[in-house]
Write an enzyme that holds these catalytic residues in place. Structure first.
Site, PDB file in Angstrom:
ATOM      1  N   MET A 209      43.465-129.039  80.113  1.00 35.37           N
ATOM      2  CA  MET A 209      42.384-129.603  80.915  1.00 35.37           C
ATOM      3  C   MET A 209      41.278-128.607  81.230  1.00 35.37           C
ATOM      4  O   MET A 209      40.271-128.968  81.855  1.00 35.37           O
ATOM      5  CB  MET A 209      42.955-130.204  82.196  1.00 35.37           C
ATOM      6  CG  MET A 209      43.771-131.457  81.936  1.00 35.37           C
ATOM      7  SD  MET A 209      44.506-132.116  83.450  1.00 35.37           S
ATOM      8  CE  MET A 209      45.450-133.484  82.776  1.00 35.37           C
TER       9      MET A 209
ATOM     10  N   ARG B 262      42.806-123.234  70.240  1.00 38.68           N
ATOM     11  CA  ARG B 262      44.202-123.470  70.604  1.00 38.68           C
ATOM     12  C   ARG B 262      45.140-123.446  69.403  1.00 38.68           C
ATOM     13  O   ARG B 262      46.300-123.840  69.502  1.00 38.68           O
ATOM     14  CB  ARG B 262      44.337-124.796  71.348  1.00 38.68           C
ATOM     15  CG  ARG B 262      43.586-124.831  72.664  1.00 38.68           C
ATOM     16  CD  ARG B 262      44.044-123.745  73.627  1.00 38.68           C
ATOM     17  NE  ARG B 262      43.357-123.843  74.917  1.00 38.68           N
ATOM     18  CZ  ARG B 262      43.541-123.042  75.938  1.00 38.68           C
ATOM     19  NH1 ARG B 262      44.398-122.022  75.826  1.00 38.68           N
ATOM     20  NH2 ARG B 262      42.876-123.203  77.070  1.00 38.68           N
TER      21      ARG B 262
ATOM     22  N   ARG C 140      56.385-133.084  95.983  1.00 35.63           N
ATOM     23  CA  ARG C 140      56.207-132.591  94.610  1.00 35.63           C
ATOM     24  C   ARG C 140      55.805-131.123  94.559  1.00 35.63           C
ATOM     25  O   ARG C 140      55.910-130.475  93.520  1.00 35.63           O
ATOM     26  CB  ARG C 140      55.157-133.420  93.882  1.00 35.63           C
ATOM     27  CG  ARG C 140      53.761-133.286  94.461  1.00 35.63           C
ATOM     28  CD  ARG C 140      52.738-134.070  93.686  1.00 35.63           C
ATOM     29  NE  ARG C 140      51.424-134.032  94.336  1.00 35.63           N
ATOM     30  CZ  ARG C 140      50.312-134.479  93.780  1.00 35.63           C
ATOM     31  NH1 ARG C 140      50.342-134.995  92.565  1.00 35.63           N
ATOM     32  NH2 ARG C 140      49.161-134.419  94.433  1.00 35.63           N
TER      33      ARG C 140
ATOM     34  N   SER D 182      51.126-139.566  87.783  1.00 35.92           N
ATOM     35  CA  SER D 182      50.827-139.131  89.144  1.00 35.92           C
ATOM     36  C   SER D 182      52.089-138.914  89.964  1.00 35.92           C
ATOM     37  O   SER D 182      52.902-139.833  90.134  1.00 35.92           O
ATOM     38  CB  SER D 182      49.942-140.159  89.855  1.00 35.92           C
ATOM     39  OG  SER D 182      49.753-139.798  91.211  1.00 35.92           O
ATOM     40  N   GLY D 183      52.220-137.708  90.496  1.00 28.66           N
ATOM     41  CA  GLY D 183      53.311-137.417  91.413  1.00 28.66           C
ATOM     42  C   GLY D 183      53.052-137.919  92.814  1.00 28.66           C
ATOM     43  O   GLY D 183      53.925-137.811  93.689  1.00 28.66           O
ATOM     44  N   ARG D 184      51.872-138.479  93.052  1.00 33.67           N
ATOM     45  CA  ARG D 184      51.575-139.094  94.352  1.00 33.67           C
ATOM     46  C   ARG D 184      52.094-140.521  94.416  1.00 33.67           C
ATOM     47  O   ARG D 184      52.425-141.020  95.489  1.00 33.67           O
ATOM     48  CB  ARG D 184      50.068-139.103  94.606  1.00 33.67           C
ATOM     49  CG  ARG D 184      49.426-137.743  94.749  1.00 33.67           C
ATOM     50  CD  ARG D 184      47.956-137.890  95.113  1.00 33.67           C
ATOM     51  NE  ARG D 184      47.801-138.438  96.463  1.00 33.67           N
ATOM     52  CZ  ARG D 184      46.649-138.909  96.944  1.00 33.67           C
ATOM     53  NH1 ARG D 184      45.566-138.926  96.178  1.00 33.67           N
ATOM     54  NH2 ARG D 184      46.590-139.373  98.175  1.00 33.67           N
TER      55      ARG D 184
END
Length: 240
Positions: A86, A194, A167, A97-99
């Site tokens: 990113m 990369r 998390r 999403s860990g939320r």
């Protein structure tokens, strides 16, 4: 909180092509509109002249015609790979999403091919093989700490602590999943830094795990746009 999955340790990175609008002909008709206007004939059958045009555009770094081909990939990799990915602010990302969901106990551990020892100073270093003792210690510690962190994560959730707080205890080797949508020009920029190739005009030294991801993406892209990929290779893997 409901957990149904036992902890898993993997050494793989997976890349799947979800959808695409990507072909060598996209480059050709996008470039020729500059001189032919509305009379550009769109076809998937490339002539030698078309292939020559792609090579010319790559060599002279006329990049915008390569932006009209798009690919969406589904990638599963450890979080530390995504943090490097990113940094390339040339794609669109949506990540698990860990939320909003409980995170699964899937953790990355290096395989025995992973070089462990860094020799030299930053900017001028190389990696060498580690000993079997070093590898054994690494895997033992990674597994132990990963399991301990996940047990703590479950206890925090069971006590009513919000997912977005719980998390924070989880390690960077936890797997996540994301969708990435990127055009061919941006993808070539990503691949140029990369991956490590002997024929690169500007040599790069990527971390092994993100290079594994890049290698898989490149193999898929090569199948979609073989002439563009060949021109990229011919010009020293420099993005136009």
């Amino acid at each position: 909180m409901f957990f149904v999955m036992d902890p898993v340790f993997l050494s793989e990175i997976t890349v799947e092509l979800v959808k695409h609008s990507a072909s060598d002909s996209d480059v050709v008709f996008s470039a020729r509109v500059s001189t032919l206007g509305s009379f550009v004939a769109v076809t998937d059958c490339l002539s030698n002249r078309d292939i020559g045009l792609i090579t010319f555009l790559m060599r002279e770094r006329h990049g915008s015609p390569f932006e009209h081909s798009h690919m969406t990939f589904r990638i599963s990799a450890p979080i530390f790979v995504f943090r490097e990915f990113m940094r390339h602010r040339i794609a669109s990302y949506n990540e698990e999403s860990g939320r909003y969901k409980n995170l699964d106990p899937v953790f990355y551990i290096p395989d025995e091919k992973r070089k462990l020892v860094q020799i030299g100073a930053p900017g001028a270093y190389k990696f060498e093989e580690g000993t079997s003792e070093q590898y054994g210690l690494l895997i033992e510690e990674m597994k132990e700490l990963s399991l301990a962190a996940y047990d703590t994560y479950k206890r925090l959730l069971a006590c009513g602590i919000a997912r977005e707080v719980a998390r924070m205890i989880l390690p960077l080797n936890l797997y996540s999943t994301m969708y990435v949508t990127i055009n061919a020009r941006s993808l070539m920029n990503f691949l140029s830094v990369r991956t490590s190739r002997a024929n690169s005009a500007f040599h790069s030294y990527p971390q092994r795990e993100i290079e594994l991801c890049a290698d898989r993406i490149e193999e898929i892209w090569k199948g979609l746009m073989p002439e563009t990929h060949a021109a990229f290779e011919k010009q020293g893997r420099v993005a136009p």
